[in-house]
Enzyme design. Structure first.
Site, PDB file in Angstrom:
ATOM      1  N   ASP A  65      -2.135  -2.338   8.035  1.00 46.17           N
ATOM      2  CA  ASP A  65      -1.907  -1.901   6.657  1.00 46.17           C
ATOM      3  C   ASP A  65      -1.746  -3.087   5.720  1.00 46.17           C
ATOM      4  O   ASP A  65      -0.700  -3.740   5.703  1.00 46.17           O
ATOM      5  CB  ASP A  65      -0.674  -1.011   6.575  1.00 46.17           C
ATOM      6  CG  ASP A  65      -0.397  -0.535   5.156  1.00 46.17           C
ATOM      7  OD1 ASP A  65      -1.359  -0.454   4.371  1.00 46.17           O
ATOM      8  OD2 ASP A  65       0.765  -0.279   4.830  1.00 46.17           O
ATOM      9  N   ASP A 106      -5.185  -1.689  -0.485  1.00 47.12           N
ATOM     10  CA  ASP A 106      -4.300  -0.930   0.396  1.00 47.12           C
ATOM     11  C   ASP A 106      -5.101  -0.195   1.464  1.00 47.12           C
ATOM     12  O   ASP A 106      -5.732   0.828   1.188  1.00 47.12           O
ATOM     13  CB  ASP A 106      -3.494   0.066  -0.440  1.00 47.12           C
ATOM     14  CG  ASP A 106      -2.486   0.850   0.387  1.00 47.12           C
ATOM     15  OD1 ASP A 106      -2.183   0.418   1.523  1.00 47.12           O
ATOM     16  OD2 ASP A 106      -2.010   1.886  -0.095  1.00 47.12           O
TER      17      ASP A 106
END
Length: 494
Positions: free
Chosen positions: A315, A98
């Site tokens: 992201d 992440d």
């Protein structure tokens, strides 16, 4: 997937080569020979011996490799994850990759709400600080706790224990405390592969989880935050001189997914770079225009401006991609106009889809995302479309880039980041990318010696053994249902 300190949920590496004076520039230095007059040969040898001793005491920079599993495909739940080894003796944990959050955290024992089994055919683990001989608590007076507080990644309790509480926009959350312990790294240094490299790091010990994090069908052991704040693993290891302040990933889109994730900088001749927006907690960049089939869309540049809750973010914790509301309709309308003669539009569960019997690469146009510094990201149809089903022999393809209602935020998730080398050069404050077959090997730059060297990266054994070939940084894949902590809790296509 950053915590919900922005009003949306935002649902993985090589050594940077330093060029004196900046790229394309040179610096001329005048060298003067030091005088050794009056020194004996034995004295010069002793001076060299001391110097060589200092060489040996320096910890060489290396390329740290993490195995990658998972896929972007939302119909397989959509997630890329890796494995980390923590503690003494080491235990292995599956954690989501992440880039939208900072902290590495894993489930700890005991934990309220933490799932004990996973539908992903992986065995879940719980970290037990009392079983690790190298674990130690982080107090509120510890400077590392203060580093986390600067980015709201740490809080303090009445027991003088440095802790955290993260809330994600999908309604899930976790809280716990920080530990210092050993992380084990698969590192390539020069001509050697070192499998037992290790370093002390601070990571989160989750004692409570809520929302989607509690569901066993989507359960993994934690989240591996690759943000740029002080408590991220990349920041901790680079500050110790173990790795450069850079990481890279290449996420494989087809054939079960997988990919490459390394701490360091991949070298590829087709890489283009755009600057990071300064003083941002996430990987914000300046998206300037969008073009469909070579035609720039009529979108005001202010739509992409960065502020506290707007801008464009890279992201890897987001499965799909999302456009700011004011940019979405012009984008969809341009696609519709281009394919109107070859594909029939239809709505499916509120999503804009198209029915076609032709190959999407022949029917749908390329899309260009144009960034500051002249860097463009070219999206082919399968970088923004998802096949949903078929009707009467015709395939239904839906636009996978979604709209964020009422928001000026654009998020580049795995749908568009897959099948590309993506380099996060934190030292140079820039992000680079290039289209690439992520099942192939990659070159990694090593510049700790003052010159550019290269390590060639290859493929990881599918049996996930710990034996690696020298010089190889690898791709792995599994064919199974994979985890994702969804952008809105559920995927809009499901």
């Amino acid at each position: 997937m950053p915590p919900a300190n922005i009003p949306v949920t935002v649902a993985v590496l090589m050594v940077a080569a330093a060029v004196v004076g900046g790229e394309g520039k040179s610096v001329t230095l005048t060298l003067e020979r030091a005088s050794h007059e009056g020194l004996e040969l034995s004295q010069l040898r002793e001076r060299d011996r001391i110097r060589h001793g200092r060489f040996l005491q320096q910890r060489p920079l290396g390329v740290v490799d993490f195995p990658v599993q998972g896929t972007y495909d939302p119909y397989l739940v959509g997630l890329y994850f890796t494995r980390v080894k923590l503690g003494t003796p080491p235990k292995e944990f599956y954690v989501q990759i992440d880039t939208g959050s900072d902290v590495l955290w894993v489930s700890c024992n005991p934990c309220s709400g933490c799932p004990k089994s996973s539908g992903l055919q992986i065995e879940l683990e719980f970290f037990d600080a009392s079983s690790s001989s190298t674990a130690s608590l982080i107090s509120c007076s510890d400077r590392r706790c203060a580093v986390g507080a600067e980015s709201s990644d740490s809080v303090c309790s009445g027991q003088n224990q440095c802790g955290y509480t993260f809330q994600y926009g999908d309604g899930s959350g976790t809280s716990g405390y920080y530990l210092s312990d050993t992380i084990y790294l698969d590192t390539v240094v020069g001509n050697s592969f070192i499998s037992n490299s290790s370093a002390p790091i601070v990571f989160g010990c989750s004692t409570s989880q809520t929302g989607d994090l509690t569901k066993p069908d989507r359960a993994v052991d934690g989240i591996f935050g690759f943000g740029q704040m002080g408590l991220s693993v990349i920041s901790q290891l680079s500050s110790q001189g173990i790795v450069p302040n850079a990481f890279s990933h290449c996420l494989k889109g087809e054939n079960g997914g997988g990919g490459i994730l390394v701490l360091g900088q991949i070298v590829e001749p087709n890489l283009v770079y755009t600057p990071l927006v300064p003083s941002q907690s996430h990987y914000n960049v300046n998206l300037q225009t969008i073009a469909v089939n070579g035609q720039t869309l009529p979108i005001d540049s202010s739509v992409f401006a960065t502020s506290d809750n707007s801008g464009t973010i890279f992201d890897s914790g987001t499965t799909l991609a999302y456009l700011a509301e004011a940019a979405y309709d012009p984008f969809v309308n341009a696609i519709l106009q281009t394919v109107s003669q070859s594909a029939r539009p239809l709505l499916s569960k509120g999503n804009q889809c198209y029915l076609t019997t032709s190959s999407v690469s022949e029917v749908f146009p390329p899309v260009s995302l144009n960034f500051a510094g002249g860097a463009s990201m070219i999206l082919q149809p399968k970088d923004y479309l998802l096949q949903q089903n078929s009707i009467g022999g015709a395939a239904v393809w839906c636009i996978g880039i979604q709209k964020i209602q009422g928001q000026g935020l654009t998020i580049l998730g795995d749908l568009v980041l897959k099948d590309k080398i993506v380099v996060y050069d934190l030292a140079g404050q820039r992000i680079g990318w290039a289209n690439y077959d992520c099942s192939l090997s990659v070159d990694v730059s090593l510049s700790n010696t003052g010159k550019t060297e290269f390590v060639n990266a290859g493929q990881l054994d599918n049996n996930q053994s710990d034996r690696y070939e020298p010089y190889k940084l690898i791709t792995s894949a599994i064919i199974t249902f994979l985890l994702h902590i969804a952008f809105f809790g559920v995927f809009p296509f499901l």
